[in-house]
Design an enzyme around this catalytic site. Structure first.
Site, PDB file in Angstrom:
ATOM      1  CG  ASP A 148      -0.250   5.998  -2.195  1.00 35.11           C
ATOM      2  OD1 ASP A 148      -0.900   5.183  -2.878  1.00 35.11           O
ATOM      3  OD2 ASP A 148      -0.789   6.892  -1.518  1.00 35.11           O
ATOM      4  CG  ASP A 174      -1.796   1.210   1.309  1.00 29.99           C
ATOM      5  OD1 ASP A 174      -2.329   1.617   0.257  1.00 29.99           O
ATOM      6  OD2 ASP A 174      -1.945   1.778   2.416  1.00 29.99           O
TER       7      ASP A 174
HETATM    8  C1  IPM Z   1      -5.435   1.412  -1.854  1.00 27.96           C
HETATM    9  C2  IPM Z   1      -6.152   2.217  -0.808  1.00 27.96           C
HETATM   10  C3  IPM Z   1      -6.899   1.273   0.111  1.00 27.96           C
HETATM   11  C4  IPM Z   1      -5.886   0.346   0.736  1.00 27.96           C
HETATM   12  C5  IPM Z   1      -7.753   1.973   1.187  1.00 27.96           C
HETATM   13  C6  IPM Z   1      -8.743   2.928   0.561  1.00 27.96           C
HETATM   14  C7  IPM Z   1      -8.417   1.003   2.107  1.00 27.96           C
HETATM   15  O1  IPM Z   1      -5.241   3.003  -0.108  1.00 27.96           O
HETATM   16  O2  IPM Z   1      -6.134   0.695  -2.611  1.00 27.96           O
HETATM   17  O3  IPM Z   1      -4.214   1.486  -1.920  1.00 27.96           O
HETATM   18  O4  IPM Z   1      -5.229   0.698   1.715  1.00 27.96           O
HETATM   19  O5  IPM Z   1      -5.735  -0.768   0.234  1.00 27.96           O
HETATM   20 MG    MG Z   2      -3.265   2.953  -0.882  1.00 27.63          MG
END
Ligand code: IPM
Ligand code: MG
Length: 360
Positions: free
Chosen positions: A255, A251
């Site tokens: 990003d 996660d």
């Molecule tokens: C992602 C998002 C989700 C996650 C959230 C919205 C729960 O950040 O798809 O990366 O953490 O998986």
């Molecule tokens: Mg995420």
């Protein structure tokens, strides 16, 4: 051919970007002779408002019965939305976690690459960008901290919160296999990311990934600690081909990887399981601050629809056509606000969708 797609527009900019992806799919249908049947279902904040739950059993049943799911985004501003201060299973994000778990979508594929046309948007220095970069993050999606036991309690007058991180070897093996399979179609390098200097779950991760690697002698495997990986992503992103990692690390790193491309609005994702049924969504979130303004970038969702054509429907030519159309539009200097730079032509969400559909 005929395909049934469950569509979750979701919250924030979700409805706007999904509309454009459907527009592009429609054009593909006409050009290549396919019929896409859409069933709209609610998930996230909009479902809470309508039914009191982030994902109803009816909506889940429709998703399960479909050939694939196309998703915009769910959730409001974390911390100050009306959906924040409620029980964990009633938050918008709980709908997303539930659908991932119920459809057994354990493999989340998140490509992050630098478009030649968008080099200016990349926040890294030219000497770091070098030849550019093109990586895929393979994130485990149905285990680890996200799905471990969690609770908050008062112990001797002190609040205490617990989240448990568990992985069994089968969960690790199946995602590792997916990562090696993808690597075989790419540059045959897997970097497995963990925290094996501290966590037991990471030590098991490392051991199982190594075992799986024996079946893929052409693929080179290296292990990397997650903190180091976070640093390497901004120091030398060109070294990565496939990054294989657990849910929470994936996660965070995805990003970061998408941001270093400078174009989070461009990056698609696919969540896959044992069957052809997958869930396709942009890597970015619901961006509530720009919702309803017709300025969001629909390209990540359009490219997610292309991944759907490729992975769920085996329509490679059609997927290629969508990807080529996106490249063409960028080459012609059309940009939404998030990827705008000097001398380019600024367009809205709908205009961008129209342009891609026309080029298809
Ligand atoms: C992602 C998002 C989700 C996650 C959230 C919205 C729960 O950040 O798809 O990366 O953490 O998986
Ligand atoms: Mg995420």
């Amino acid at each position: 051919m005929n395909f049934n797609i469950a569509v979750i527009a979701g919250d924030g900019i979700g409805p706007e970007i999904v509309r454009e992806a459907r527009k592009v799919l429609e054009t593909i249908g006409i050009k290549f002779g396919h019929t896409f049947n859409y069933t709209d279902i609610l998930m996230g904040g909009c479902s809470i408002d309508a039914y009191g739950v982030p994902l109803s059993d009816e909506a889940l049943a429709i998703a399960k019965a479909s050939d694939s799911v196309l998703l915009g985004a769910v959730g409001g501003n974390v911390g100050n939305s009306k959906w924040y201060d409620v029980a964990p299973n009633l938050r918008p994000e709980a709908g997303l976690l539930k659908i991932r778990k119920e459809l057994e979508l354990f493999a989340n594929i998140r490509p992050a690459y630098l478009y030649d046309e968008l080099k200016d948007a990349c926040p890294l220095k030219n000497e770091i960008i070098g030849e550019g970069f093109d990586m895929v993050i393979m994130r485990e999606l149905t285990g680890g901290l996200y799905f471990g036991e969690r609770h908050t309690e008062k112990v001797d007058g002190v609040w205490k919160a617990t989240d448990i991180l568990t992985y069994d070897e089968n969960e690790i093996r199946r995602i590792a296999i997916k990562a090696f399979e993808i690597a075989m179609k790419r540059n045959k390098r897997v970097i497995s990311v963990d925290k094996a200097n501290v966590l037991d779950s990471s030590r098991l991760w490392r051991k199982v990934v190594k075992e799986v690697s024996i079946d893929y002698p052409e693929v080179t495997l290296a292990d990397m600690l997650v903190d180091n990986c976070a640093m390497q992503l901004v120091m030398n992103p060109g070294q990565f081909d496939v990054i294989l990692t657990e849910n929470m690390f994936g996660d965070i790193l995805s990003d970061e990887a998408s941001m270093v491309t400078g174009s989070i609005g461009m990056l698609s994702s696919a969540s896959l399981g044992k069957t052809k049924l997958g869930l396709y969504e942009p890597s970015h979130g619901s961006a509530p601050d720009i919702a309803g303004k017709n300025i969001a970038n629909p390209i990540a969702t359009i490219l997610s629809a292309a991944m759907m054509l490729r992975y769920s429907f085996d329509l490679d030519k059609e997927a290629d056509a969508v990807e080529a159309a996106v490249k063409q539009v960028l080459k012609e200097d059309y940009r939404t606000g998030d990827i705008m730079s000097e001398g380019m032509k600024k367009v809205s969400t709908t205009q961008m969708g129209d342009l891609v559909a026309e080029r298809v």
